[in-house]
Design a protein around this motif. Structure first.
Motif, mmCIF file in Angstrom:
data_model
loop_
_atom_site.group_PDB
_atom_site.id
_atom_site.type_symbol
_atom_site.label_atom_id
_atom_site.label_comp_id
_atom_site.label_asym_id
_atom_site.label_seq_id
_atom_site.Cartn_x
_atom_site.Cartn_y
_atom_site.Cartn_z
ATOM 1 N N PHE A 122 -16.575 5.994 -16.264
ATOM 2 C CA PHE A 122 -16.139 7.461 -15.238
ATOM 3 C C PHE A 122 -16.562 8.777 -15.888
ATOM 4 C CE2 PHE A 122 -13.203 10.700 -13.672
ATOM 5 C CZ PHE A 122 -13.430 10.585 -12.152
ATOM 6 N N ILE A 123 -17.729 8.983 -15.286
ATOM 7 C CA ILE A 123 -18.559 9.927 -16.081
ATOM 8 C C ILE A 123 -17.929 11.578 -16.053
ATOM 9 C CG2 ILE A 123 -20.780 8.921 -15.795
ATOM 10 C CD1 ILE A 123 -21.475 10.747 -13.644
ATOM 11 N N PHE A 124 -16.711 11.780 -15.124
ATOM 12 C CA PHE A 124 -16.536 13.056 -15.211
ATOM 13 C C PHE A 124 -15.286 13.346 -16.430
ATOM 14 C CE2 PHE A 124 -18.349 12.213 -10.942
ATOM 15 C CZ PHE A 124 -19.202 13.134 -10.796
ATOM 16 N N THR A 242 -6.941 9.648 -10.829
ATOM 17 C CA THR A 242 -6.666 9.715 -9.382
ATOM 18 C C THR A 242 -6.909 11.129 -8.978
ATOM 19 O OG1 THR A 242 -5.121 7.909 -9.361
ATOM 20 C CG2 THR A 242 -5.193 9.171 -7.445
ATOM 21 N N MET A 245 -10.757 12.057 -9.530
ATOM 22 C CA MET A 245 -11.445 11.394 -8.285
ATOM 23 C C MET A 245 -11.420 12.239 -7.103
ATOM 24 S SD MET A 245 -11.249 7.500 -8.681
ATOM 25 C CE MET A 245 -11.915 6.388 -9.998
ATOM 26 N N MET A 248 -13.199 15.440 -7.278
ATOM 27 C CA MET A 248 -14.619 15.204 -7.267
ATOM 28 C C MET A 248 -15.223 14.676 -5.742
ATOM 29 S SD MET A 248 -15.248 16.248 -10.132
ATOM 30 C CE MET A 248 -16.839 16.263 -10.025
ATOM 31 N N PHE A 249 -14.406 14.071 -5.141
ATOM 32 C CA PHE A 249 -14.807 13.376 -3.722
ATOM 33 C C PHE A 249 -14.819 14.940 -2.507
ATOM 34 C CE2 PHE A 249 -12.987 8.940 -4.442
ATOM 35 C CZ PHE A 249 -14.165 8.655 -4.953
ATOM 36 N N GLU A 251 -15.395 17.985 -3.896
ATOM 37 C CA GLU A 251 -16.667 18.746 -4.245
ATOM 38 C C GLU A 251 -17.913 18.004 -3.701
ATOM 39 O OE1 GLU A 251 -17.651 22.020 -5.936
ATOM 40 O OE2 GLU A 251 -15.821 21.153 -6.452
ATOM 41 N N LEU A 252 -17.829 16.941 -3.525
ATOM 42 C CA LEU A 252 -18.982 16.002 -2.944
ATOM 43 C C LEU A 252 -19.138 16.468 -1.569
ATOM 44 C CD1 LEU A 252 -21.343 14.020 -3.422
ATOM 45 C CD2 LEU A 252 -19.527 12.381 -2.443
ATOM 46 N N GLN A 255 -20.253 20.181 -1.048
ATOM 47 C CA GLN A 255 -21.909 20.331 -1.239
ATOM 48 C C GLN A 255 -22.438 19.730 -0.259
ATOM 49 O OE1 GLN A 255 -23.369 19.776 -5.229
ATOM 50 N NE2 GLN A 255 -21.893 20.864 -6.297
ATOM 51 N N ASN A 256 -22.147 18.434 0.250
ATOM 52 C CA ASN A 256 -22.775 17.831 1.292
ATOM 53 C C ASN A 256 -22.693 18.789 2.761
ATOM 54 O OD1 ASN A 256 -23.895 15.855 -0.146
ATOM 55 N ND2 ASN A 256 -22.106 14.287 0.291
ATOM 56 N N LYS A 259 -25.305 21.621 3.047
ATOM 57 C CA LYS A 259 -26.665 21.104 3.264
ATOM 58 C C LYS A 259 -27.042 21.609 4.719
ATOM 59 C CE LYS A 259 -27.485 17.998 -0.703
ATOM 60 N NZ LYS A 259 -27.345 16.889 -1.013
ATOM 61 N N LEU B 40 -22.923 19.580 -8.630
ATOM 62 C CA LEU B 40 -23.195 18.237 -8.595
ATOM 63 C C LEU B 40 -24.650 17.865 -8.653
ATOM 64 C CD1 LEU B 40 -20.314 16.818 -6.232
ATOM 65 C CD2 LEU B 40 -20.291 16.652 -8.748
ATOM 66 N N GLN B 45 -23.968 12.859 -7.483
ATOM 67 C CA GLN B 45 -23.910 12.667 -6.032
ATOM 68 C C GLN B 45 -23.953 10.967 -5.748
ATOM 69 O OE1 GLN B 45 -25.522 15.308 -3.008
ATOM 70 N NE2 GLN B 45 -25.272 17.023 -4.542
ATOM 71 N N TYR B 47 -23.488 8.693 -7.986
ATOM 72 C CA TYR B 47 -22.469 8.327 -8.447
ATOM 73 C C TYR B 47 -21.266 8.248 -7.632
ATOM 74 C CZ TYR B 47 -18.764 7.312 -12.125
ATOM 75 O OH TYR B 47 -17.519 7.018 -12.604
ATOM 76 N N LEU B 48 -20.947 9.434 -7.014
ATOM 77 C CA LEU B 48 -19.617 9.676 -6.236
ATOM 78 C C LEU B 48 -19.766 8.788 -5.043
ATOM 79 C CD1 LEU B 48 -18.654 13.102 -7.140
ATOM 80 C CD2 LEU B 48 -17.422 11.323 -7.591
ATOM 81 N N LEU B 51 -19.096 5.379 -5.942
ATOM 82 C CA LEU B 51 -17.645 5.217 -6.242
ATOM 83 C C LEU B 51 -16.882 4.978 -4.947
ATOM 84 C CD1 LEU B 51 -15.867 5.306 -8.963
ATOM 85 C CD2 LEU B 51 -15.489 7.681 -8.340
ATOM 86 N N ASN B 61 -10.176 0.745 -9.772
ATOM 87 C CA ASN B 61 -10.839 2.014 -10.327
ATOM 88 C C ASN B 61 -11.929 1.583 -11.256
ATOM 89 O OD1 ASN B 61 -9.717 3.981 -8.818
ATOM 90 N ND2 ASN B 61 -7.736 4.107 -10.344
ATOM 91 N N SER B 65 -15.824 2.193 -11.005
ATOM 92 C CA SER B 65 -16.574 3.183 -12.020
ATOM 93 C C SER B 65 -17.452 2.403 -12.610
ATOM 94 C CB SER B 65 -15.557 3.409 -13.374
ATOM 95 O OG SER B 65 -14.607 4.425 -12.652
#
Lengths: 259, 83
Positions: A122-124, A242, A245, A248-249, A251-252, A255-256, A259, B40, B45, B47-48, B51, B61, B65
């Motif tokens: 889990f990279i974050f 949790t 995650m 981050m979702f 945030e994704l 950002q998407n 665009k 990000l 991106q 990765y997410l 995931l 999880n 991951s």
């Protein structure tokens, strides 16, 4: 005279035996209780998967059966459970096979508690961000059911544990362990110990771990105490995971959306 | 002598308070900067997205991951090759 010397000899013999027993016991009890155990992982056959994406990911796991080994190092009151380099492998099906045991990073046991680091996949979270603690199981139900494993009489014990699946969903599962009182080590693989003898075999979910080698020796350098910046319980860690995650979702999505 | 002693104590006390405050403010600034500059990367991106998909497929999880981690690794290797 002859009778006298015989009595003296007998007394001397008795004393020698008495001192030998005392000396032997002193040596035995003063020795450190060390042991190195190898466990082999057995995986039950997968239930046929309907989803083609999932099937593609899981297809090689069955090939990994009996190919993974773990080591349990025991030194008096501490233990250290580690995979034989499988988890650091870059092979995905290797990792997924090992995940079935609910092991993610080496597990250190001391003072009735297991300690292990957060999963680096889990990279974050930073690699050293958390030191997760898990209390040992105290409510084993020991049965009179027994079987002989490698010439030793072992008894069956059962209990329950849980893991967090995803989105905070908690799943309970049953555990069956076979422990041998002949091996007076209150330890076992993964997060399971606290039985009056070494756990030789354990099964839960769709896996089984079996002790395949025992050595009454230990290389203490192999035991590495895990460290982490924040000590959290397994429940706290899962709540943080949790939340992270979800963050981050979000945030994704943001950002998407830009665009 | 007493006066000198108390002034020295006061000086040290005020100094440490001001230093402590500076550190605290600096920490907060770092936090704010992190929040503002958070971005990000392409591999993040990937990765997410992986995931999220793995969780939708009902992987745990830990599994999700690892699956996402494998996708991230491929992305990073591609980046290195391109550079």
């Amino acid at each position: 005279m002859n009778e006298f010397s015989q009595t003296v000899n007998l007394l001397f013999m008795k004393k020698t035996i008495k001192y030998f027993i005392i000396f032997y016991c002193a040596v035995c009890f003063s020795q450190k209780k060390t042991l190195t155990v190898d466990y082999t992982l057995y995986i039950a056959e997968n239930i046929p998967e309907k989803n083609s994406h999932k099937l593609e990911i899981l297809k090689d796991i069955d090939l990994k059966n009996e190919k993974f080994f773990f080591k349990l190092y025991i030194n008096d009151s501490i233990s250290y459970f580690i995979d034989n380099n499988g988890i650091s492998s870059s092979n995905l099906s290797t990792k997924l096979a090992i995940n079935k045991t609910k092991y993610s990073t080496p597990i250190f046991f001391v003072n009735n508690t297991f300690y292990f680091k957060n999963n680096p996949s889990f990279i974050f979270f930073d690699r050293n961000e958390f030191l997760i603690k898990k209390e040992r199981i105290n409510n084993w139900e020991i049965t009179s059911e027994s079987k002989i494993i490698d010439g030793r009489i072992c008894y069956k014990a059962t209990t329950k544990d849980y893991y967090y699946h995803n989105k905070g969903k908690k799943i309970d599962y049953e555990i069956t362990a076979w422990f041998c009182p002949e091996l007076p080590f209150r330890f076992g693989p993964v997060y399971y110990n606290n039985l009056p003898g070494l756990i030789i075999e354990i099964s839960y979910l769709d896996i089984k771990l079996v002790a395949t080698s025992l050595k009454y020796e230990l290389d203490e350098r192999k035991i590495v105490k895990p460290t982490g910046n924040n000590i959290v319980t397994i429940d706290e860690y899962n709540s943080k995971l949790t939340d992270k995650m979800a963050e981050m979702f979000e945030e994704l999505e943001k950002q998407n959306g830009k665009k | 002598m007493k006066k000198l002693f108390f002034s020295a104590v006061a000086l040290v006390a005020f100094n440490s308070v001001s230093i402590a405050n500076t550190i605290q403010i600096e920490e907060e600034k770092v936090k704010d900067e992190k929040a503002i500059t958070f971005y990000l990367t392409k591999c993040d991106q990937i990765y997410l997205t992986t995931l999220l998909k793995a969780i939708e497929l009902e992987f745990s999880n830990e599994d999700a991951s690892d699956i996402a981690g494998a996708a991230y690794q491929v992305c990073k290797e591609k980046e290195v090759k391109q550079n």
